[in-house]
Design a protein around this motif. Structure first.
Motif, PDB file in Angstrom:
ATOM      1  N   HIS A 146      49.986  49.441  44.445  1.00  0.00           N
ATOM      2  CA  HIS A 146      49.213  48.274  44.012  1.00  0.00           C
ATOM      3  C   HIS A 146      47.845  48.697  43.482  1.00  0.00           C
ATOM      4  O   HIS A 146      47.376  48.182  42.463  1.00  0.00           O
ATOM      5  N   LYS A 160      40.250  38.648  39.014  1.00  0.00           N
ATOM      6  CA  LYS A 160      40.546  37.778  40.155  1.00  0.00           C
ATOM      7  C   LYS A 160      41.501  38.472  41.125  1.00  0.00           C
ATOM      8  O   LYS A 160      41.296  38.447  42.346  1.00  0.00           O
ATOM      9  N   THR A 161      42.543  39.104  40.593  1.00  0.00           N
ATOM     10  CA  THR A 161      43.531  39.757  41.447  1.00  0.00           C
ATOM     11  C   THR A 161      42.906  40.922  42.204  1.00  0.00           C
ATOM     12  O   THR A 161      43.171  41.120  43.393  1.00  0.00           O
ATOM     13  N   GLN A 212      40.910  39.514  44.990  1.00  0.00           N
ATOM     14  CA  GLN A 212      41.783  39.086  46.080  1.00  0.00           C
ATOM     15  C   GLN A 212      42.315  40.280  46.868  1.00  0.00           C
ATOM     16  O   GLN A 212      42.457  40.215  48.095  1.00  0.00           O
ATOM     17  N   MET A 213      42.609  41.381  46.179  1.00  0.00           N
ATOM     18  CA  MET A 213      43.045  42.592  46.869  1.00  0.00           C
ATOM     19  C   MET A 213      41.987  43.072  47.848  1.00  0.00           C
ATOM     20  O   MET A 213      42.293  43.475  48.979  1.00  0.00           O
ATOM     21  N   ILE A 245      48.644  42.511  51.153  1.00  0.00           N
ATOM     22  CA  ILE A 245      48.647  42.599  49.694  1.00  0.00           C
ATOM     23  C   ILE A 245      50.075  42.561  49.170  1.00  0.00           C
ATOM     24  O   ILE A 245      50.385  41.851  48.205  1.00  0.00           O
ATOM     25  N   GLU A 262      51.345  38.869  49.722  1.00  0.00           N
ATOM     26  CA  GLU A 262      50.662  37.771  49.056  1.00  0.00           C
ATOM     27  C   GLU A 262      50.397  37.993  47.568  1.00  0.00           C
ATOM     28  O   GLU A 262      50.318  37.026  46.800  1.00  0.00           O
ATOM     29  N   LEU A 263      50.242  39.258  47.155  1.00  0.00           N
ATOM     30  CA  LEU A 263      49.716  39.512  45.811  1.00  0.00           C
ATOM     31  C   LEU A 263      50.557  40.434  44.946  1.00  0.00           C
ATOM     32  O   LEU A 263      50.219  40.648  43.781  1.00  0.00           O
ATOM     33  N   SER A 264      51.615  40.994  45.478  1.00  0.00           N
ATOM     34  CA  SER A 264      52.360  41.995  44.736  1.00  0.00           C
ATOM     35  C   SER A 264      52.837  41.480  43.379  1.00  0.00           C
ATOM     36  O   SER A 264      52.831  42.198  42.381  1.00  0.00           O
ATOM     37  N   LYS A 286      51.391  39.130  41.515  1.00  0.00           N
ATOM     38  CA  LYS A 286      50.250  38.977  40.603  1.00  0.00           C
ATOM     39  C   LYS A 286      49.819  40.335  40.040  1.00  0.00           C
ATOM     40  O   LYS A 286      49.454  40.453  38.866  1.00  0.00           O
ATOM     41  N   ILE A 287      49.860  41.365  40.874  1.00  0.00           N
ATOM     42  CA  ILE A 287      49.513  42.708  40.414  1.00  0.00           C
ATOM     43  C   ILE A 287      50.507  43.172  39.356  1.00  0.00           C
ATOM     44  O   ILE A 287      50.138  43.756  38.333  1.00  0.00           O
TER      45      ILE A 287
END
Length: 433
Positions: free
Chosen positions: A273, A334-335, A338-339, A352, A355-357, A359-360
């Protein structure tokens, strides 16, 4: 919501600009070092008579630039303070990478060799999370001292994106009374082996093909008998440092194991990530450079007595690219922000991933596609000179085109986004059941 960059980040960007002007640009110009960046760049960088490997003078120049950056306190910026870094955040690294790539080709940031005066050090996270104290001392501090360099031995000739079916195997074997592992198998695209001191070889040690568990990471010293480089694969953008290699009756002691036995795939995924968001920022910056250079040229060029920029056929494609750059920049920043928040939370890297994988992955695959489109459009706007090597667009295209395949092919990343979107993984899992 505040979309302004933090004041201390803006101050640091100015400090980096001043350092580049005072230290890096003069080095780029002296002793005809500009040959590595002008129309001669591919030839100047490549020792075509020595397997297409990087020329020694080119790599020495990169080392000197990073040495100066280290002395000024910039090179280790992203590393933890205990290793001489500044605990650089994902947001700050994204902004810096975007800014550097938007400056165009130069010694300050040449990603063909993953070189930058503000370095990216995935090995630090790898050894920090999975290494023993002895391994951390040897490979993190040794990495910064340039006495240790670890190549990443994951990909195989028959298995690229799917590491769970790897055929390289390691079995326990004791030699001369010392317990260890015997490795047999093949690897491919193991970047940096020509200068690596070790190869982090990922091997199946248990389980069946297709299982995520049962893969172990072994640190194999470069001189180990049985680890053989077969050839360096020539690529779209030369020089190459990507060999095909094999292991045959290659033995390492038990102490060579990094992380838990059978848990090697988690190591391979531990810093993906971090790398993907920084790569996305670099591609975004390079795309922005291509757009801006095309705008300048279109205003200056006057075929038939009028600026080229007067033509909507020139304007509209660049308008679309500029719009995508602006939207993507907001999402990447933004991403990354958030990370940073999730890294500081109790969940850390696992949060991460959960929740965010997706978006990355969105940021990465779209940025890598965008820069290729922007470089292609810049060639078109510039005409013949854009197609030549006297402009950097062909180099940008050839380099960044690899990112649509490496670090997770864009199809793999789109599959990740799809899994999160349709609730097979991530926060929406089970939503539609």
């Amino acid at each position: 919501m505040d979309f302004d960059l933090p004041t201390d980040l803006v101050v640091y960007l100015a400090e980096l600009d001043a350092f580049i002007a005072a230290e890096i640009k003069p080095l780029e110009q002296q002793d005809d070092n500009i040959r590595f960046f002008d129309h001669r760049r591919e030839y100047a960088r490549t020792d075509f008579e020595n397997q297409g490997l990087p020329r020694r003078e080119w790599e020495q120049l990169l080392v000197e630039a990073s040495r100066r950056a280290d002395a000024a306190g910039h090179w280790r910026f992203s590393a933890p303070k205990k290793y001489g870094g500044k605990d650089g955040s994902n947001l700050w690294m994204a902004v810096i990478r975007d800014r550097f790539a938007a400056m165009g080709l130069g010694l300050h940031n040449d990603l063909q060799n993953e070189h930058s005066i503000v370095g990216n050090f995935p090995f630090v996270a790898m050894f920090e999370h999975f290494g023993t104290p002895e391994q951390q001392q040897e490979f993190i501090l040794g990495g910064f001292a340039r006495t240790r360099r670890t190549a990443f031995g994951l990909t195989e000739p028959n298995h690229g994106s799917d590491a769970t079916h790897m055929e390289t195997r390691a079995v326990r074997e004791t030699r001369d009374g010392v317990p260890g592992w015997r490795i047999d198998g093949e690897k491919m695209w193991i970047t940096g082996m020509h200068v690596a001191t070790h190869c982090a070889a990922f091997c199946r040690t248990s389980g069946e093909a297709g299982n995520a568990r049962g893969i172990t990471c072994l640190l194999v010293p470069a001189e180990t008998p049985g680890m053989v480089i077969d050839e360096y694969l020539w690529t779209f953008n030369m020089p190459t440092d990507h060999p095909r290699m094999h292991f045959e009756d290659c033995w390492v002691p038990e102490s060579a194991m990094l992380g838990p036995e059978g848990g090697g795939l988690a190591i391979a995924q531990s810093f993906v990530h971090q790398n993907r968001i920084r790569q996305a920022a670099s591609s975004l910056g390079a795309a922005t450079y291509c757009v801006e250079e095309s705008v300048k040229y279109a205003r200056q060029r006057k075929p038939f007595g009028e600026e080229l920029a007067r033509n909507q056929a020139i304007q509209f494609p660049l308008v679309e690219l500029a719009t995508q750059c602006e939207m993507l920049r907001s999402m990447i920043y933004k991403t990354a922000w958030q990370m940073d928040r999730l890294e500081a939370s109790e969940g850390g890297h696992k949060a991460i991933e959960r929740e965010l994988s997706d978006k990355i992955s969105m940021c990465n695959y779209w940025a890598n596609r965008l820069v290729c489109e922007a470089a292609d459009r810049a060639m078109q706007v510039h005409g013949g000179i854009g197609y030549s090597r006297h402009k950097p667009f062909e180099h940008i295209y050839r380099h960044h085109r690899r990112y649509r395949i490496t670090e997770g092919a864009e199809e793999i990343q789109m599959r990740k986004v799809g899994a999160y979107l349709f609730g097979y993984l991530g926060p929406r899992k089970g939503m539609f059941d």
